[in-house]
Design an enzyme around this catalytic site. Structure first.
Site, PDB file in Angstrom:
ATOM      1  N   LYS A  27      -1.758 -14.567   3.657  1.00  0.00           N
ATOM      2  CA  LYS A  27      -1.972 -13.145   3.946  1.00  0.00           C
ATOM      3  C   LYS A  27      -1.908 -12.365   2.639  1.00  0.00           C
ATOM      4  CE  LYS A  27       1.119 -10.359   6.004  1.00  0.00           C
ATOM      5  NZ  LYS A  27       2.084 -10.132   7.095  1.00  0.00           N
ATOM      6  N   GLU A  29      -3.522  -6.488   9.908  1.00  0.00           N
ATOM      7  CA  GLU A  29      -2.158  -6.069  10.225  1.00  0.00           C
ATOM      8  C   GLU A  29      -1.902  -4.624   9.827  1.00  0.00           C
ATOM      9  OE1 GLU A  29       0.717  -9.026   9.241  1.00  0.00           O
ATOM     10  OE2 GLU A  29       2.220  -7.568   8.615  1.00  0.00           O
ATOM     11  N   LYS A  83      -2.147  -8.269   0.885  1.00  0.00           N
ATOM     12  CA  LYS A  83      -2.029  -6.841   1.151  1.00  0.00           C
ATOM     13  C   LYS A  83      -3.335  -6.133   0.809  1.00  0.00           C
ATOM     14  CE  LYS A  83       2.375  -7.054   2.217  1.00  0.00           C
ATOM     15  NZ  LYS A  83       2.875  -6.701   3.555  1.00  0.00           N
ATOM     16  N   ARG A 115      14.648  -1.027   0.789  1.00  0.00           N
ATOM     17  CA  ARG A 115      14.858   0.305   0.208  1.00  0.00           C
ATOM     18  C   ARG A 115      16.089   0.934   0.881  1.00  0.00           C
ATOM     19  NH1 ARG A 115       9.385  -0.791   0.573  1.00  0.00           N
ATOM     20  NH2 ARG A 115       8.324  -0.881  -1.421  1.00  0.00           N
ATOM     21  N   ASN A 123      -0.301  -2.198   5.792  1.00  0.00           N
ATOM     22  CA  ASN A 123       0.995  -1.497   5.767  1.00  0.00           C
ATOM     23  C   ASN A 123       0.896  -0.028   6.173  1.00  0.00           C
ATOM     24  OD1 ASN A 123       1.560  -3.914   3.613  1.00  0.00           O
ATOM     25  ND2 ASN A 123       3.377  -3.361   4.801  1.00  0.00           N
ATOM     26  N   GLU A 125       6.119 -16.082   9.726  1.00  0.00           N
ATOM     27  CA  GLU A 125       5.782 -15.537   8.409  1.00  0.00           C
ATOM     28  C   GLU A 125       6.673 -16.167   7.341  1.00  0.00           C
ATOM     29  OE1 GLU A 125       6.332 -11.278   8.080  1.00  0.00           O
ATOM     30  OE2 GLU A 125       4.831 -11.178   6.479  1.00  0.00           O
ATOM     31  N   ALA A 142       0.817  -1.220   0.000  1.00  0.00           N
ATOM     32  CA  ALA A 142       0.000   0.000   0.000  1.00  0.00           C
ATOM     33  C   ALA A 142       0.850   1.269   0.000  1.00  0.00           C
ATOM     34  CB  ALA A 142      -0.940  -0.019   1.208  1.00  0.00           C
ATOM     35  N   HIS A 154       7.926 -10.759  12.366  1.00  0.00           N
ATOM     36  CA  HIS A 154       7.909 -10.252  10.993  1.00  0.00           C
ATOM     37  C   HIS A 154       9.140 -10.689  10.203  1.00  0.00           C
ATOM     38  CE1 HIS A 154       9.219  -6.901   8.209  1.00  0.00           C
ATOM     39  NE2 HIS A 154       8.067  -7.255   7.675  1.00  0.00           N
TER      40      HIS A 154
HETATM   41 MG   LIG Z   1       3.398  -6.503   7.388  1.00  0.00          MG
END
Ligand SMILES: [Mg+2]
Length: 389
Positions: A186, A243, A188, A74, A219, A339, A38, A319
């Site tokens: 999961k 989340e 997004k 990033r 996110n 995850e 997102a 995570h």
């Molecule tokens: Mg996440």
């Protein structure tokens, strides 16, 4: 007659082994496709094309080796590497067994730039390597060294559910993932068009059926009214959690959601210290805590906040970095989730086994991973430190 014990204020811990050298590698892992969540659709970040890893390899005079890693998505990889190179000489000559003391030494060496963020992420690679080394010295998988509650952990996949892929692709990814033994899916959300989010969620839920554990992740891209409205609309999908519905630092907003919704609220991946996690927990902002060991400063710090989470009977779903987190999740008392991301596969020779919805611990000592030649080839910077500061 009673005797008064004599304290020896200068007593130093016994030295059982010494760190001889630390090798740091900055490795750029290319991703097969540019990745969008997102944050890309709200214009805050560009699609992700690579992940920067900081690997730390610690050798001791007794001939043992430990491998640890941290990472950055990033920006941030070069900063983590530079900070680690600056503080690593403080480890040379030290007993690698004294991890708690060494973590404190390392964090104070660079405390001027803060005890969170890139500095603790740099230390995390060293801390994880020290834990890997300690477990190898004991001849135990890390989970066993910590004290495991289970030999496998429920797992769910994230890497197949991003927003740059069509909902048809996401459904195909889910089918393949479930066939590979991963238990949950999961996807997004957080698109500018909430109706499109709901269409994707409905399509995937219908594809999965009611029995497959299903989560969504915004996110951090909703504001408070949107998160509440979407949270209520999402209740019908029987999600395991929602989340990061809000900004990672909006503990009060998360607490409002957690009180108002039946669906559990999960967050914590963006936080980079125990203190930040403590604030979430203290405010009742989270049902499922999602700490990230490389981000919070390594395993030493993760264990502290896991203890805080256990005290509040919180769920735990660490995570990313499943190669580390499967061990830490196995050592958490309340049945957690780990995850599943397939992105790191090219970096390591070993694969974690997924079967019947769970990720299984191996009997390999330590983390149980070794670096591939490809990981070596993707090294963009390297430092070998064998002289104490
Ligand atoms: Mg996440």
């Amino acid at each position: 007659m009673t005797t008064t014990p004599v304290l020896t204020p200068s007593a130093a811990p016994a030295v059982l082994d010494r760190i001889e050298s630390v090798t740091l590698s900055s490795v750029t892992l290319p991703l097969a496709d540019p990745i969008s969540d997102a944050k890309v659709f709200t214009g805050r970040q560009r699609p992700m094309t690579e992940v920067a890893f900081l690997f730390a390899e610690i050798r001791t005079e007794a001939g043992l080796e430990g491998l640890g890693f941290s990472y950055s998505k990033r920006a941030g990889g070069p900063a983590q590497f530079a900070h680690a190179r600056e503080v690593a000489p403080d480890l040379v000559g030290e007993d690698p067994n004294d991890i708690a003391r060494l973590w404190t030494k390392l964090v104070w060496a660079g405390a001027s730039v803060g005890r969170s963020g890139a500095s603790t992420q740099a230390i995390a690679a060293l801390d994880v390597a020290l834990w890997d080394l300690k477990a190898k010295r004991a001849g135990l998988p890390l989970a066993k060294l910590l004290g495991a509650h289970r030999d496998s952990v429920r797992c769910y996949n994230t890497s197949g559910g991003f927003l740059h892929e069509s909902v048809e692709q996401v459904r195909d990814n889910a089918t393949r993932t479930l066939e590979s033994g991963v238990g949950g899916i999961k996807i997004k959300v957080g698109l500018p068009d909430s109706a499109e989010d709901l269409r994707r969620v409905r399509a995937v839920r219908e594809h999965l059926g009611d029995a497959v554990p299903f989560m969504v992740d915004a996110n951090q891209q909703w504001d408070r009214p949107t998160a509440m409205r979407m949270g209520r609309r999402l209740e019908e999908f029987d999600l395991v959690w929602i989340e990061e519905p809000l900004d990672a630092y909006d503990a009060e907003g998360h607490a409002q959601l957690a009180r108002a919704l039946d669906t559990p609220i999960a967050t914590g991946e963006m936080l980079t210290s125990v203190a930040e996690h403590h604030e979430l927990i203290r405010q009742g902002a989270v049902d499922v805590l999602q700490p990230d060991a490389p981000r919070v400063g390594g395993i030493t710090q993760f264990l502290k906040l896991a203890a805080l989470a256990e005290h509040r009977n919180l769920g735990l779903a660490p995570h990313f970095a499943m190669e580390i987190h499967v061990h830490l999740a196995a050592a958490y008392p309340i049945e957690p989730w780990v995850e599943h991301f397939d992105w790191l596969h090219p970096l390591f020779h070993e694969r974690l086994e997924t079967r019947e919805g769970r990720m299984h611990l191996s009997d390999r000592p330590g983390l149980g991973v070794t670096l591939t030649d490809r990981a070596r080839a993707w090294t963009v910077d390297r430092a070998h430190v064998d002289t104490a500061r």
